[in-house]
Motif scaffolding. Structure first.
Motif, PDB file in Angstrom:
ATOM      1  N   GLU B 158     142.192  69.016  53.471  1.00 13.10           N
ATOM      2  CA  GLU B 158     140.739  68.845  53.356  1.00 13.10           C
ATOM      3  C   GLU B 158     140.021  70.177  53.477  1.00 13.10           C
ATOM      4  O   GLU B 158     140.262  70.933  54.414  1.00 13.10           O
ATOM      5  CB  GLU B 158     140.231  67.904  54.452  1.00 13.10           C
ATOM      6  CG  GLU B 158     140.539  66.459  54.150  1.00 13.10           C
ATOM      7  CD  GLU B 158     139.976  65.506  55.194  1.00 13.10           C
ATOM      8  OE1 GLU B 158     139.432  65.997  56.199  1.00 13.10           O
ATOM      9  OE2 GLU B 158     140.112  64.301  55.004  1.00 13.10           O
ATOM     10  N   LYS B 182     134.834  67.364  52.100  1.00 17.94           N
ATOM     11  CA  LYS B 182     135.279  66.170  51.356  1.00 17.94           C
ATOM     12  C   LYS B 182     134.092  65.241  51.122  1.00 17.94           C
ATOM     13  O   LYS B 182     134.056  64.506  50.136  1.00 17.94           O
ATOM     14  CB  LYS B 182     136.357  65.472  52.179  1.00 17.94           C
ATOM     15  CG  LYS B 182     137.123  64.419  51.445  1.00 17.94           C
ATOM     16  CD  LYS B 182     138.177  63.837  52.364  1.00 17.94           C
ATOM     17  CE  LYS B 182     138.429  62.385  52.060  1.00 17.94           C
ATOM     18  NZ  LYS B 182     139.306  61.795  53.075  1.00 17.94           N
ATOM     19  N   LEU B 183     133.119  65.326  52.047  1.00 14.37           N
ATOM     20  CA  LEU B 183     131.993  64.405  51.920  1.00 14.37           C
ATOM     21  C   LEU B 183     130.993  64.804  50.831  1.00 14.37           C
ATOM     22  O   LEU B 183     130.072  64.048  50.542  1.00 14.37           O
ATOM     23  CB  LEU B 183     131.292  64.229  53.270  1.00 14.37           C
ATOM     24  CG  LEU B 183     132.050  63.196  54.099  1.00 14.37           C
ATOM     25  CD1 LEU B 183     133.048  63.871  55.009  1.00 14.37           C
ATOM     26  CD2 LEU B 183     131.134  62.304  54.868  1.00 14.37           C
ATOM     27  N   ASP B 186     130.484  62.317  47.703  1.00 15.61           N
ATOM     28  CA  ASP B 186     129.403  61.352  47.431  1.00 15.61           C
ATOM     29  C   ASP B 186     128.380  61.958  46.475  1.00 15.61           C
ATOM     30  O   ASP B 186     127.839  61.260  45.619  1.00 15.61           O
ATOM     31  CB  ASP B 186     128.700  60.971  48.739  1.00 15.61           C
ATOM     32  CG  ASP B 186     129.588  60.078  49.589  1.00 15.61           C
ATOM     33  OD1 ASP B 186     130.495  59.441  49.008  1.00 15.61           O
ATOM     34  OD2 ASP B 186     129.396  60.040  50.816  1.00 15.61           O
ATOM     35  N   ASP B 213     137.288  63.662  41.160  1.00 12.84           N
ATOM     36  CA  ASP B 213     138.628  63.180  41.517  1.00 12.84           C
ATOM     37  C   ASP B 213     139.021  63.876  42.814  1.00 12.84           C
ATOM     38  O   ASP B 213     139.466  65.018  42.818  1.00 12.84           O
ATOM     39  CB  ASP B 213     139.606  63.511  40.390  1.00 12.84           C
ATOM     40  CG  ASP B 213     141.011  62.996  40.699  1.00 12.84           C
ATOM     41  OD1 ASP B 213     141.198  62.411  41.798  1.00 12.84           O
ATOM     42  OD2 ASP B 213     141.895  63.184  39.850  1.00 12.84           O
ATOM     43  N   ILE B 214     138.846  63.151  43.909  1.00 14.25           N
ATOM     44  CA  ILE B 214     139.006  63.756  45.225  1.00 14.25           C
ATOM     45  C   ILE B 214     140.421  64.290  45.421  1.00 14.25           C
ATOM     46  O   ILE B 214     140.634  65.277  46.130  1.00 14.25           O
ATOM     47  CB  ILE B 214     138.611  62.743  46.332  1.00 14.25           C
ATOM     48  CG1 ILE B 214     138.502  63.432  47.699  1.00 14.25           C
ATOM     49  CG2 ILE B 214     139.571  61.588  46.403  1.00 14.25           C
ATOM     50  CD1 ILE B 214     137.290  64.317  47.829  1.00 14.25           C
ATOM     51  N   SER B 215     141.378  63.657  44.765  1.00 16.77           N
ATOM     52  CA  SER B 215     142.762  64.082  45.015  1.00 16.77           C
ATOM     53  C   SER B 215     143.001  65.514  44.533  1.00 16.77           C
ATOM     54  O   SER B 215     143.855  66.221  45.049  1.00 16.77           O
ATOM     55  CB  SER B 215     143.748  63.113  44.374  1.00 16.77           C
ATOM     56  OG  SER B 215     143.641  63.177  42.989  1.00 16.77           O
ATOM     57  N   LEU B 218     141.909  67.638  47.353  1.00 21.49           N
ATOM     58  CA  LEU B 218     142.787  67.545  48.526  1.00 21.49           C
ATOM     59  C   LEU B 218     144.131  68.246  48.312  1.00 21.49           C
ATOM     60  O   LEU B 218     144.927  68.337  49.230  1.00 21.49           O
ATOM     61  CB  LEU B 218     143.038  66.067  48.879  1.00 21.49           C
ATOM     62  CG  LEU B 218     141.775  65.304  49.282  1.00 21.49           C
ATOM     63  CD1 LEU B 218     142.109  63.860  49.614  1.00 21.49           C
ATOM     64  CD2 LEU B 218     141.101  65.964  50.477  1.00 21.49           C
ATOM     65  N   ARG B 219     144.373  68.699  47.109  1.00 24.50           N
ATOM     66  CA  ARG B 219     145.629  69.423  46.894  1.00 24.50           C
ATOM     67  C   ARG B 219     145.592  70.822  47.486  1.00 24.50           C
ATOM     68  O   ARG B 219     146.568  71.545  47.448  1.00 24.50           O
ATOM     69  CB  ARG B 219     145.931  69.510  45.392  1.00 24.50           C
ATOM     70  CG  ARG B 219     146.565  68.230  44.931  1.00 24.50           C
ATOM     71  CD  ARG B 219     147.066  68.305  43.529  1.00 24.50           C
ATOM     72  NE  ARG B 219     147.196  66.945  43.019  1.00 24.50           N
ATOM     73  CZ  ARG B 219     147.200  66.629  41.749  1.00 24.50           C
ATOM     74  NH1 ARG B 219     147.084  67.562  40.850  1.00 24.50           N
ATOM     75  NH2 ARG B 219     147.330  65.385  41.367  1.00 24.50           N
ATOM     76  N   GLY B 220     144.426  71.226  47.995  1.00 22.87           N
ATOM     77  CA  GLY B 220     144.322  72.537  48.633  1.00 22.87           C
ATOM     78  C   GLY B 220     144.368  73.644  47.616  1.00 22.87           C
ATOM     79  O   GLY B 220     144.012  73.455  46.449  1.00 22.87           O
ATOM     80  N   ASP B 222     146.034  74.970  45.358  1.00 24.58           N
ATOM     81  CA  ASP B 222     147.185  74.783  44.468  1.00 24.58           C
ATOM     82  C   ASP B 222     146.882  75.456  43.132  1.00 24.58           C
ATOM     83  O   ASP B 222     145.964  75.056  42.413  1.00 24.58           O
ATOM     84  CB  ASP B 222     147.418  73.273  44.280  1.00 24.58           C
ATOM     85  CG  ASP B 222     148.610  72.992  43.409  1.00 24.58           C
ATOM     86  OD1 ASP B 222     149.686  72.734  43.966  1.00 24.58           O
ATOM     87  OD2 ASP B 222     148.465  73.035  42.164  1.00 24.58           O
ATOM     88  N   THR B 225     146.770  73.336  39.871  1.00 26.00           N
ATOM     89  CA  THR B 225     145.622  72.433  39.828  1.00 26.00           C
ATOM     90  C   THR B 225     144.347  73.211  39.541  1.00 26.00           C
ATOM     91  O   THR B 225     143.480  72.754  38.792  1.00 26.00           O
ATOM     92  CB  THR B 225     145.482  71.701  41.173  1.00 26.00           C
ATOM     93  OG1 THR B 225     146.727  71.103  41.482  1.00 26.00           O
ATOM     94  CG2 THR B 225     144.387  70.654  41.126  1.00 26.00           C
ATOM     95  N   ARG B 287     127.902  61.047   8.618  1.00 29.12           N
ATOM     96  CA  ARG B 287     126.856  60.392   7.847  1.00 29.12           C
ATOM     97  C   ARG B 287     126.594  61.191   6.576  1.00 29.12           C
ATOM     98  O   ARG B 287     126.568  60.651   5.475  1.00 29.12           O
ATOM     99  CB  ARG B 287     125.604  60.323   8.708  1.00 29.12           C
ATOM    100  CG  ARG B 287     124.770  59.085   8.479  1.00 29.12           C
ATOM    101  CD  ARG B 287     123.835  58.834   9.639  1.00 29.12           C
ATOM    102  NE  ARG B 287     123.163  60.025  10.101  1.00 29.12           N
ATOM    103  CZ  ARG B 287     123.029  60.346  11.376  1.00 29.12           C
ATOM    104  NH1 ARG B 287     123.542  59.580  12.303  1.00 29.12           N
ATOM    105  NH2 ARG B 287     122.390  61.424  11.737  1.00 29.12           N
TER     106      ARG B 287
END
Lengths: 325, 581
Positions: B158, B182-183, B186, B213-215, B218-220, B222, B225, B287
């Motif tokens: 986190e 992390k919050l 929202d 995409d919170i994950s 959370l991968r820190g 990386d 990523t 068109r």
């Protein structure tokens, strides 16, 4: 504008067809391993949330529930049964059932909701990259949680000397937790702490009676599936014994427990449901970071406080998310 | 023929191409320019839109941080005393409850000593009085009032941020808060860019702080990523002006724009799939393409129809001229276009009719020429009336002539020789007959019959006929000299008679002859038969008509075949031209 109408119709048709394509056609299967009963706040919340995410039990989802009814020795057998029916994902909450399932399979994804130290217990390689078939949501890290309850007891009873801990003697995680946190608490707050253990649900009566007999001034009740089954059993017994107690979960305070401080297990269950949803949609648990709880609950039951003849100080009331009057 | 077909196709193709291109080129030019300007407009719009989205997202993130620092401000308003501050402890605990993102709070007094520590999960401390003045947050807040730390990862997952804030004077101390980023989820997850676009936040070194995409967060730290997100920020560049294109983790092309979050020096990046961002322009292109295709096919049809309309009459004319050329004068070119083509076709038709008339006349003249002297034939034709050829009774001079000994000669001689003799013979006589405007009614083998005074009357027909006979004798006698030289014993005799006869055309279909019927014809024939070589015999009628003008020798009455009584016969004398002339 006929052309626009035609275009809109085409678009709508496309949208509908993609929407149809997205809704799963095959039935997803979830296996659930519950150490006691598969009900209570966490289970209800999970079931609700999974439905909100589009999985309706009976329509495109079947949930196979296995209940150990507080008998942990049955967990390996039930886990093996679940694995044999090969569900898409297995859901378990705390360390022991998760461990049991992990021992039974290294392929079927497992999503947990309340494991304190998944890295320390070897369930995952790291929180950021679980690396195996297990992921989920953590609970209190050992070193926290129980100690905080002693802090609350000190705040509530500044003069108290003798405090008891009601904890499962069979739970490795609890034992580890106690071994770390009791020395901290006794050193910082000067408590004499007795650990009153129980193994099965039938031990609870005796444990509470023992606490009363030992003359503890307050009780910290460690989270354990047995404590919550049935959910009002321990608070009732403790209230009868006239001991102020600090619990782990919301429903204990609602059932008459004095104070509950802990992780919002409903929130954990929602997160768990979200993770399960992603696994069902094809995500690999190895790459899904383990999430940590973000919401904590602090509930004070003033009714119980009154019955016990206690005044709850404003410092505690100011922290309360909910005060039951 | 094939060459003309090719030409025809070429004309059609030319017309078709010109008409087709005349419609399609302006349309295509219009479509392409519209598409190009549409693309530019859309780019400009997207530039603006994404820029606005990025700034809006940045201000939301800023709002999240400002909300926290605003809350923290309440804890640094009153100066610390040496006494424990119970009120401030309760305030701090309440703040923890109110702001879930705050994990812990450390309150430091004006001297940099820790007076209070409250935590959501850790154990609280009061009055530890640990000296924290040298620590970065405290030093930082003292220097800049509001201090943001580096991102750290709690349990390697986190992202946490340390925020420190000092009051308006040193004695009120400093509050240091650990914030669970992390919050921000929202906030960030509520930001939508278009349909599927979203925003994410990177810190200075390029670590992911917030993402729907919170994950991913959370991968820190990386590398794999983070790479596409860092690339996206790189693409926008440091100026944060306008949007750039990059690729997301799946490799799809995206439009990105960025805006800074001042304070912690973060960057908010908004991204939208390029396919969606350019969705309207793609739709417009489709068109335009569709319209272009439709109008091209329409233009094609139109051009085809027009080119056909142009070339069809030409083809008809071509076909018509071919037919007329082949003599089919009754062919009518049917063109009802109401324009120059119709006019042309009409004049073609008129020309064909004229040609038909002209040809008919030619044929008629040719027919007449067979028995009339050319000048007479022309006359008859010019008058347009061949009534002169109708049957009637009239005074005519019939002249008969033939060769003596020709039958024996023809039986003996080679055919070529016979034909050569006849050919010389007729050539000589034909010229004379023409000169005297006499009418050749018939010929057969070596004998022929000529009429004078019919169908066209002439002055002194008997004299004319006598002169013509003399001329004939002279000419043929000259030929006879030649023939005798070739050992052919051939002679030439003429008989003529004048009297009334029935003259007119006889025959069928196109085989018409002009002839005379009557005793005068028979008489002339008999006289001819009884004439010896070098003789011109005539009856009393001719003799009485020419007796004063030409020398005659009465031969007395002679019995003639077919006649009961003897008839007076005369011989016309003539001077032979000297031999060898």
């Amino acid at each position: 504008m006929g052309r626009h109408t035609a275009l809109a119709t085409l678009l709508i048709t496309l949208l509908i067809s993609t929407a149809e394509a997205q809704t799963p056609t095959k039935t997803a299967r979830i296996g659930k391993l519950c150490p006691a009963k598969c009900d209570g706040l966490a289970h209800i919340t999970f079931d609700d949330e999974i439905r909100k995410l589009g999985w309706v039990e009976g329509r495109d989802l079947t949930i196979e529930r296995k209940e150990a009814e507080g008998r942990f020795e049955r967990l390996p057998d039930l886990a093996a049964q679940l694995v044999r029916s090969r569900p898409d994902v297995i859901v378990a909450s705390s360390t022991r059932p998760v461990q049991a399932v992990k021992n039974a399979t290294s392929e079927i994804p497992i999503v947990f909701a309340a494991v304190g130290d998944p890295v320390g217990t070897g369930l995952v390689q790291s929180l950021a990259r679980p690396g195996g078939n297990v992921t989920g949501v953590t609970y209190f890290v050992p070193g926290f949680g129980l100690a905080k309850k002693f802090e609350i007891i000190r705040e509530l009873l500044p003069q108290a000397q003798h405090v008891g801990v009601l904890a499962s003697a069979d739970n490795d995680a609890t034992r580890q937790r106690l071994s770390i946190e009791i020395p901290i608490a006794s050193q910082r707050y000067g408590f004499r702490i007795d650990v009153i253990g129980f193994r099965v649900a039938e031990d609870i009566d005796g444990a509470v009676a023992k606490a009363k007999m030992l003359g503890v001034e307050a009780l910290a009740v460690a989270a354990d599936p047995i404590v919550n089954t049935p959910w009002n059993r321990v608070p009732d017994l403790v209230a009868q014994a006239g001991i102020p107690a600090v619990y782990d979960q919301r429903d204990s305070a609602q059932a008459g427990g004095l104070i509950a401080y802990g992780i919002d297990i409903a929130e954990n269950a929602r997160t768990q449901a979200r993770l399960v949803d992603r696994v069902l949609r094809g995500a690999s648990p190895a790459k899904m970071p383990v999430e940590q709880p973000t919401r904590y609950i602090f509930i004070v039951n003033l009714k119980t406080a009154k019955a016990l003849g206690l005044t709850v100080p404003p410092s505690l009331l100011s922290q309360a998310d909910e005060v039951i009057e | 023929m094939s060459g003309r077909r090719l030409q025809f196709r070429g004309l059609f193709r030319k017309y078709f191409l010109v008409l087709f291109l005349a419609v399609v080129i302006p349309l295509a030019a219009n479509g392409v320019s519209e598409a190009w300007f549409g693309y530019r407009d859309q780019r400009a719009r997207l530039d603006q839109l994404l820029g606005v989205e990025a700034r809006a997202a940045a201000s939301k993130i800023q709002g999240f941080l400002d909300g926290i620092s605003g809350q923290l401000g309440w804890l640094v308003q009153l100066p610390w005393t040496e006494e424990p501050d119970e009120r401030r402890r309760i305030d701090a605990l309440r703040l923890l409850r109110q702001v879930p993102a705050i994990v812990s709070l450390t309150l430091v007094d004006g001297n940099g000593r820790e007076r209070l520590y409250v935590s959501r999960i850790g154990l609280n401390r009061t009055e530890s009085r640990t000296d924290r003045s040298a620590e970065a947050p405290v030093a930082g807040a003292r220097a800049a009032r509001l201090w943001y730390g580096e991102i750290s990862y709690y349990r390697g997952s986190e992202p946490y941020l340390t925020v420190a804030i000092s009051g308006n004077r040193p004695s009120v101390g400093i509050v240091v808060a650990e914030v669970n980023l992390k919050l921000i989820w929202d906030v960030i997850s509520s930001i939508k860019v278009g349909e599927t676009g979203y925003a994410f936040v990177l810190d200075g070194p390029g670590r992911l702080i917030a993402h729907p995409d919170i994950s991913l967060v959370l991968r820190g730290a990386d590398e794999i990523t983070l790479a596409p997100f860092q690339a996206a920020r790189q693409a926008v560049g440091p100026t944060n002006m306008g949007f750039a294109t990059s690729r997301d983790a799946e490799g799809s092309r995206i439009a990105v724009a960025a805006a800074p979050v001042s304070g912690p020096e973060w960057t908010v990046v908004v991204e939208q799939p390029l396919s969606e961002a350019f969705g309207p322009i793609y739709a417009a292109l489709w068109r335009t393409g569709g319209l272009l295709l439709a109008s091209a096919s329409f233009a094609g049809l139109l051009a085809y129809a027009l080119a056909r309309r142009m070339t069809q009459p030409i083809r008809q004319l071509e076909d018509g001229t071919e037919r007329i050329g082949a003599g089919q004068f009754d062919h009518h070119i049917e063109i009802r276009t109401g324009d120059e083509f119709q006019r042309l076709a009409d004049s073609f038709n008129a020309m064909a009719a004229d040609l038909a008339v002209s040809q008919e006349r030619q044929e008629r003249i040719a027919k007449l020429k067979r028995f009339l002297a050319p000048q007479v034939a022309e006359l008859v034709d010019r008058k347009g009336d061949d009534g002169v050829l109708e049957g009637r009774r009239t005074e005519v001079v019939a002249v008969f002539c033939d060769l003596r000994g020709f039958t024996a000669f023809s039986a003996r001689a080679a055919p070529e020789e016979v034909m050569s003799v006849l050919s010389e013979y007729y050539e000589a006589l034909g010229a004379i007959i023409t000169r005297y405007a006499a009418t050749l009614t018939s010929f057969s083998g070596d004998g022929l019959m000529v009429l004078v005074n019919a169908p066209v009357p002439v002055a002194a027909p008997a004299l004319r006929a006598a002169d013509m006979a003399v001329e004939m004798q002279r000419s043929v006698q000259e030929l006879i000299v030649g023939w005798r030289a070739r050992a052919h014993r051939i002679g030439f005799g003429i008989g003529l008679a004048m009297g009334t006869a029935t003259v007119g055309r006889i025959g069928y279909e196109s085989r018409f002859d002009y002839t005379a019927i009557g005793s005068v014809v028979n008489l002339a024939a008999r006289l001819c038969a009884s004439a010896a070589d070098r003789e011109i015999l005539t009856d009393a009628a001719v003799a009485s008509a020419v007796k004063d003008k030409r020398s005659l020798v009465p031969l007395g009455s002679r019995p003639l075949k077919g006649y009961d009584e003897e008839l007076p016969v005369f011989r016309i004398c003539f001077e032979e031209r000297p031999h060898g002339v």
